[in-house]
Design an enzyme around this catalytic site. Structure first.
Site, PDB file in Angstrom:
ATOM      1  N   ASN A 223     -17.367 -49.690  27.547  1.00  0.00           N
ATOM      2  CA  ASN A 223     -18.591 -48.939  27.214  1.00  0.00           C
ATOM      3  C   ASN A 223     -19.799 -49.730  27.692  1.00  0.00           C
ATOM      4  O   ASN A 223     -19.661 -50.848  28.188  1.00  0.00           O
ATOM      5  CB  ASN A 223     -18.656 -48.627  25.721  1.00  0.00           C
ATOM      6  CG  ASN A 223     -18.755 -49.880  24.874  1.00  0.00           C
ATOM      7  OD1 ASN A 223     -19.766 -50.574  24.899  1.00  0.00           O
ATOM      8  ND2 ASN A 223     -17.686 -50.205  24.147  1.00  0.00           N
TER       9      ASN A 223
ATOM     10  N   ASP B 179     -12.915 -47.354  19.868  1.00  0.00           N
ATOM     11  CA  ASP B 179     -12.188 -46.731  18.755  1.00  0.00           C
ATOM     12  C   ASP B 179     -10.738 -46.468  19.129  1.00  0.00           C
ATOM     13  O   ASP B 179      -9.888 -46.326  18.264  1.00  0.00           O
ATOM     14  CB  ASP B 179     -12.867 -45.415  18.357  1.00  0.00           C
ATOM     15  CG  ASP B 179     -14.229 -45.676  17.736  1.00  0.00           C
ATOM     16  OD1 ASP B 179     -14.335 -46.667  16.980  1.00  0.00           O
ATOM     17  OD2 ASP B 179     -15.177 -44.919  18.025  1.00  0.00           O
TER      18      ASP B 179
ATOM     19  N   LYS C 232      -0.324 -51.895  38.581  1.00  0.00           N
ATOM     20  CA  LYS C 232      -1.389 -50.924  38.817  1.00  0.00           C
ATOM     21  C   LYS C 232      -0.799 -49.509  38.905  1.00  0.00           C
ATOM     22  O   LYS C 232       0.184 -49.298  39.639  1.00  0.00           O
ATOM     23  CB  LYS C 232      -2.110 -51.280  40.123  1.00  0.00           C
ATOM     24  CG  LYS C 232      -3.314 -50.419  40.371  1.00  0.00           C
ATOM     25  CD  LYS C 232      -4.035 -50.824  41.639  1.00  0.00           C
ATOM     26  CE  LYS C 232      -5.074 -49.797  41.984  1.00  0.00           C
ATOM     27  NZ  LYS C 232      -5.550 -49.907  43.346  1.00  0.00           N
TER      28      LYS C 232
ATOM     29  N   PRO D  49      -7.948 -51.270  15.441  1.00  0.00           N
ATOM     30  CA  PRO D  49      -8.259 -51.626  14.045  1.00  0.00           C
ATOM     31  C   PRO D  49      -9.759 -51.515  13.802  1.00  0.00           C
ATOM     32  O   PRO D  49     -10.557 -51.824  14.694  1.00  0.00           O
ATOM     33  CB  PRO D  49      -7.788 -53.075  13.930  1.00  0.00           C
ATOM     34  CG  PRO D  49      -7.624 -53.576  15.322  1.00  0.00           C
ATOM     35  CD  PRO D  49      -7.418 -52.394  16.212  1.00  0.00           C
TER      36      PRO D  49
ATOM     37  N   LYS E  63     -17.308 -47.292   4.984  1.00  0.00           N
ATOM     38  CA  LYS E  63     -16.832 -48.630   5.367  1.00  0.00           C
ATOM     39  C   LYS E  63     -17.132 -49.674   4.289  1.00  0.00           C
ATOM     40  O   LYS E  63     -16.847 -50.855   4.471  1.00  0.00           O
ATOM     41  CB  LYS E  63     -17.455 -49.038   6.703  1.00  0.00           C
ATOM     42  CG  LYS E  63     -17.124 -48.064   7.841  1.00  0.00           C
ATOM     43  CD  LYS E  63     -17.200 -48.730   9.196  1.00  0.00           C
ATOM     44  CE  LYS E  63     -16.943 -47.746  10.306  1.00  0.00           C
ATOM     45  NZ  LYS E  63     -16.603 -48.401  11.563  1.00  0.00           N
TER      46      LYS E  63
HETATM   47  O1  C5P Z   1     -17.582 -45.791  13.019  1.00  0.00           O
HETATM   48  P1  C5P Z   1     -18.296 -46.488  14.119  1.00  0.00           P
HETATM   49  O2  C5P Z   1     -17.360 -47.036  15.152  1.00  0.00           O
HETATM   50  O3  C5P Z   1     -19.380 -45.702  14.751  1.00  0.00           O
HETATM   51  O4  C5P Z   1     -19.018 -47.723  13.387  1.00  0.00           O
HETATM   52  C1  C5P Z   1     -19.754 -48.669  14.097  1.00  0.00           C
HETATM   53  C2  C5P Z   1     -19.678 -49.986  13.387  1.00  0.00           C
HETATM   54  O5  C5P Z   1     -18.324 -50.290  13.132  1.00  0.00           O
HETATM   55  C3  C5P Z   1     -20.203 -51.112  14.248  1.00  0.00           C
HETATM   56  O6  C5P Z   1     -20.744 -52.098  13.382  1.00  0.00           O
HETATM   57  C4  C5P Z   1     -18.957 -51.643  14.938  1.00  0.00           C
HETATM   58  O7  C5P Z   1     -19.085 -53.009  15.271  1.00  0.00           O
HETATM   59  C5  C5P Z   1     -17.889 -51.422  13.872  1.00  0.00           C
HETATM   60  N1  C5P Z   1     -16.564 -51.124  14.388  1.00  0.00           N
HETATM   61  C6  C5P Z   1     -15.543 -52.039  14.191  1.00  0.00           C
HETATM   62  N2  C5P Z   1     -14.274 -51.771  14.638  1.00  0.00           N
HETATM   63  C7  C5P Z   1     -13.992 -50.616  15.273  1.00  0.00           C
HETATM   64  C8  C5P Z   1     -15.023 -49.676  15.485  1.00  0.00           C
HETATM   65  C9  C5P Z   1     -16.297 -49.962  15.037  1.00  0.00           C
HETATM   66  O8  C5P Z   1     -15.800 -53.096  13.623  1.00  0.00           O
HETATM   67  N3  C5P Z   1     -12.788 -50.401  15.710  1.00  0.00           N
END
Ligand code: C5P
Length: 418
Positions: free
Chosen positions: A214, A282, A292, A312, A349
């Protein structure tokens, strides 16, 4: 070399007076003590010392006018005042003291003094009759009553050939007084605290040459790590793949994928504060191809379907961990319904605060140097509240975010750590 003023950003106002030459040495000493110094000269100061001297010693262009469009475009005077952790006027002329005491805003230095909330120190330098005049004494008393520190003046022979109080203190003595003020003010509000920051994107490999990533630059998280170190914390920075230098005094752990970041963050516990500023993927490919992935040799319309599985949720795991830090802060970067999603993340969270990147602000976003944040948190009575920070540079924003955490966001109740 010990740097007792590490983390201080000093706005040094230099007024017109023969003692201005000593201000050049003062800049050198302040920098040796670890402070960053931005010199602001009054119009009269230029008759005594050239701006080039201060520029060379401070490493920053000197500011001397409210009406310098180029300088204002680089950092406006309001932002300059907010940048400062301390304002020092040395030498402080009788006229400058009078104008600052009376709240004038007719030149850059007086305006900055009016805008800045950072503590003010004046280092008077003037003829002894001017110093002893009841007007000057009343003006100094006014400034002191508002919390300003007056350093000196010394008593001795004056440039005018007379003898008495009015000589500017020597640079060493000024630095010593500022170091003492820095220590008393608790200049290191995060001293003794462990702060863990995650920053940057994650790359999820598809095969040995391709990945899902990203556009996060890591700048916000790196700025937070730098600010926490400046405030005295012991900082660990878990960084995804970014091209940024490690901030001074910060322990950096480089990772690539969400899984690696997860392992590094959980492995760095216990901590006092965790700030998850990373843009963690995510989803990751269910399998990483050993070689490859080739396109089909026979022409066909078939595409490629990649199975993705969840990564995770590092933030949620840290917040639910038996060694949960006292403050856990997440970030939210959404393109729509920002407030709703930030509030939702706060609850779901179980974090103490969510810093939501305010969308639609010019110059803010992933790779920008500026940003604006809406910070949501729960107060002790359980009600949710929000503070809007910026738009401003990520460096200033990082400091404001940490200050808000320290001053306003209640720490989670202490866990029963095994
Ligand atoms: O739910 P979302 O991904 O939008 O939440 C963003 C927050 O969650 C950010 O602080 C990001 O660093 C954290 N995050 C995480 N692990 C993931 C996804 C997001 O710690 N797998």
């Amino acid at each position: 070399m010990s740097q007792p003023l590490q983390g201080e950003r000093i706005l040094l106002g230099v007024c017109g007076g023969i003692a201005a030459y000593k201000a050049a040495e003062l800049v050198r000493r302040l920098r040796e003590a670890g402070a960053q110094v931005q010199v602001v000269m009054t119009a009269a100061a230029g008759h005594f010392v050239g701006a080039a001297t201060f520029q060379a010693l401070s490493g920053r262009p000197v500011r001397d006018s409210l009406w310098d469009a180029n300088a204002e475009a680089a950092m406006g005077h309001i932002e300059l005042a907010r940048w400062a952790t301390r304002v020092v006027v040395a030498p402080a002329s009788a006229d400058a003291i009078a104008r600052i005491a009376h709240g004038h805003a007719d030149d850059l230095l007086a305006t900055l003094c009016l805008v800045a909330t950072a503590p003010l120190a004046i280092v008077p330098a003037m003829n002894h009759r001017m110093w002893l005049h009841p007007a000057t004494q009343a003006n100094v008393a006014t400034l002191k009553s508002r919390g300003a520190l007056a350093i000196g003046p010394d008593v001795g022979a004056q440039a005018c050939g007379e003898f008495g109080p009015g000589r500017m203190c020597e640079p060493d003595a000024i630095v010593a007084a500022l170091v003492a003020a820095h220590a008393v003010a608790g200049g290191d509000p995060l001293a003794g605290q462990r702060v863990l920051v995650s920053a940057g994107p994650t790359y999820e490999d598809l095969d040995p040459v391709r990945y899902l990533g990203n556009r996060s630059s890591g700048k916000m998280g790196f700025a937070i790590a730098a600010a926490a170190a400046e405030l005295g914390a012991q900082v660990t920075l878990v960084a995804g793949p970014v091209h940024l230098p490690t901030p001074a005094g910060v322990h950096r752990i480089d990772v690539r994928s969400a899984r690696q970041m997860h392992a590094a963050v959980l492995g760095a516990l216990p901590q006092d504060i965790y700030i998850g500023a990373a843009a963690v993927a995510d989803f990751m490919p269910a399998r990483v191809a050993e070689h490859k992935i080739k396109k089909p040799t026979v022409s066909s319309d078939s595409g490629l379907t990649v199975e993705l599985v969840r990564t995770p949720d590092i933030l949620a795991e840290v917040a639910a961990h038996p060694q949960r830090p006292l403050r856990v802060v997440g970030f939210a970067a959404e393109t729509a319904a920002l407030a709703d999603s930030a509030r939702d993340k706060l609850r779901r969270k179980r974090v103490d605060a969510i810093a939501a990147n305010r969308v639609g602000v010019t110059g803010s976003g992933f790779d920008a140097d500026d940003n604006a944040l809406d910070v949501y948190w729960r107060q002790t009575d359980g009600s949710e509240t929000m503070a809007a920070l910026g738009p401003t540079s990520k460096a200033v924003l990082a400091r404001e975010l940490l200050q808000l955490l320290l001053d306003r966001v209640p720490a989670a109740p202490t866990q029963d750590t095994p």
